[in-house]
Design an enzyme around this catalytic site. Structure first.
Site, PDB file in Angstrom:
ATOM      1  N   THR A 175      34.920   0.147  35.946  1.00 33.14           N
ATOM      2  CA  THR A 175      35.600  -1.062  35.486  1.00 33.14           C
ATOM      3  C   THR A 175      36.988  -0.683  34.982  1.00 33.14           C
ATOM      4  OG1 THR A 175      34.758  -0.861  33.233  1.00 33.14           O
ATOM      5  CG2 THR A 175      33.419  -2.133  34.769  1.00 33.14           C
ATOM      6  N   ALA A 207      34.140   3.346  31.479  1.00 34.79           N
ATOM      7  CA  ALA A 207      34.711   2.387  30.528  1.00 34.79           C
ATOM      8  C   ALA A 207      36.078   2.898  30.094  1.00 34.79           C
ATOM      9  CB  ALA A 207      33.788   2.225  29.321  1.00 34.79           C
ATOM     10  N   VAL A 267      34.078   8.008  29.859  1.00 34.81           N
ATOM     11  CA  VAL A 267      35.333   7.507  29.299  1.00 34.81           C
ATOM     12  C   VAL A 267      36.448   7.642  30.332  1.00 34.81           C
ATOM     13  CG1 VAL A 267      37.028   7.712  27.446  1.00 34.81           C
ATOM     14  CG2 VAL A 267      34.595   8.141  26.981  1.00 34.81           C
ATOM     15  N   LYS A 268      37.049   6.512  30.655  1.00 40.50           N
ATOM     16  CA  LYS A 268      38.099   6.465  31.674  1.00 40.50           C
ATOM     17  C   LYS A 268      39.462   6.591  30.994  1.00 40.50           C
ATOM     18  CE  LYS A 268      38.760   3.753  35.928  1.00 40.50           C
ATOM     19  NZ  LYS A 268      38.440   2.455  36.554  1.00 40.50           N
ATOM     20  N   VAL A 269      40.246   7.598  31.424  1.00 35.17           N
ATOM     21  CA  VAL A 269      41.500   7.951  30.766  1.00 35.17           C
ATOM     22  C   VAL A 269      42.616   8.041  31.804  1.00 35.17           C
ATOM     23  CG1 VAL A 269      42.659   9.673  29.326  1.00 35.17           C
ATOM     24  CG2 VAL A 269      40.198   9.283  29.059  1.00 35.17           C
TER      25      VAL A 269
END
Length: 218
Positions: free
Chosen positions: A27, A60, A86-88
């Protein structure tokens, strides 16, 4: 190759999960906004709902662009559910944050990658996944699938553990080409996944089987 669905729409996630081939979800803030999801608590609750539907990883994305903000958001997201990745973004503070998360055992997805150099830095920082956006490269007259192959070759040569997650996929041919290049994951809209089912010879063959059966069983 694993299949992730790229959406925040719960009905589409359920439909993809029901196929029995879904391995995860990605997402981003734009996808959340598309579903009308606003406010921190609503967004966090939506991630939990997604985790209840699927068994695999759920990316996310942090909203902050500074190191301290990314760390705070990322730790909160990671604590939300074991499936959260964790999307960075691939920016200077993003690489620092990925290195920190890696040292703490928090899995990450380095996003908005458009070059092999960016993918190299993400892998060296310890990213779990790297997400090259192939559709957006195609939009700018650059072969996005070629970049997938370049990154796969680099990771294999240097024995990086980072997985190549082909993102910004627009259609079924993108999926097939990424498969040929050796991508570990393709994150796709539901339409692209369902498109893999389609072939005119399948439709013709099925119609013939049914017609022949009906002739003999009137």
């Amino acid at each position: 190759m694993k299949f992730f669905i790229d959406t925040a729409n719960l009905d589409q996630i359920r439909e993809a999960q029901a196929l029995g081939v879904l391995d995860g979800v990605t997402t981003n803030p734009s996808l959340m906004a598309k579903e009308g999801i606003a406010g921190k608590e609503n967004i966090l609750n939506h991630y939990l709902q997604i985790c209840e539907i699927v068994d695999g990883d759920v990316s996310a994305e942090v909203i902050s662009t500074d190191y301290e903000g990314m760390i705070k958001e990322g730790e909160e997201l990671a604590a939300l559910h074991p499936q959260i990745v964790v999307k960075v973004p691939i920016i200077k503070d993003g690489i620092k944050a990925i290195k920190y998360f890696s040292s703490k055992g928090i899995r990450t997805n380095c996003t908005l990658v458009f070059s092999a150099g960016q993918a190299l830095l993400a892998a060296k920082a310890g990213a779990t996944y790297v997400s090259p956006f192939i559709g957006r490269l195609d939009d700018n007259s650059v072969d996005g699938v070629e970049l997938i192959g370049q990154i796969v070759d680099m990771y294999n040569y240097y024995e990086f553990d980072t997985k190549v997650l082909a993102a910004s996929i627009r259609h079924t041919m993108h999926i097939i080409k990424c498969m040929e290049m050796g991508a570990d994951v393709a994150t796709c809209p539901l339409s692209a996944i369902l498109g893999l089912l389609k072939h005119p010879l399948t439709d013709i063959g099925l119609k013939q089987f049914i017609d022949d059966y009906n002739k003999l069983n009137k």
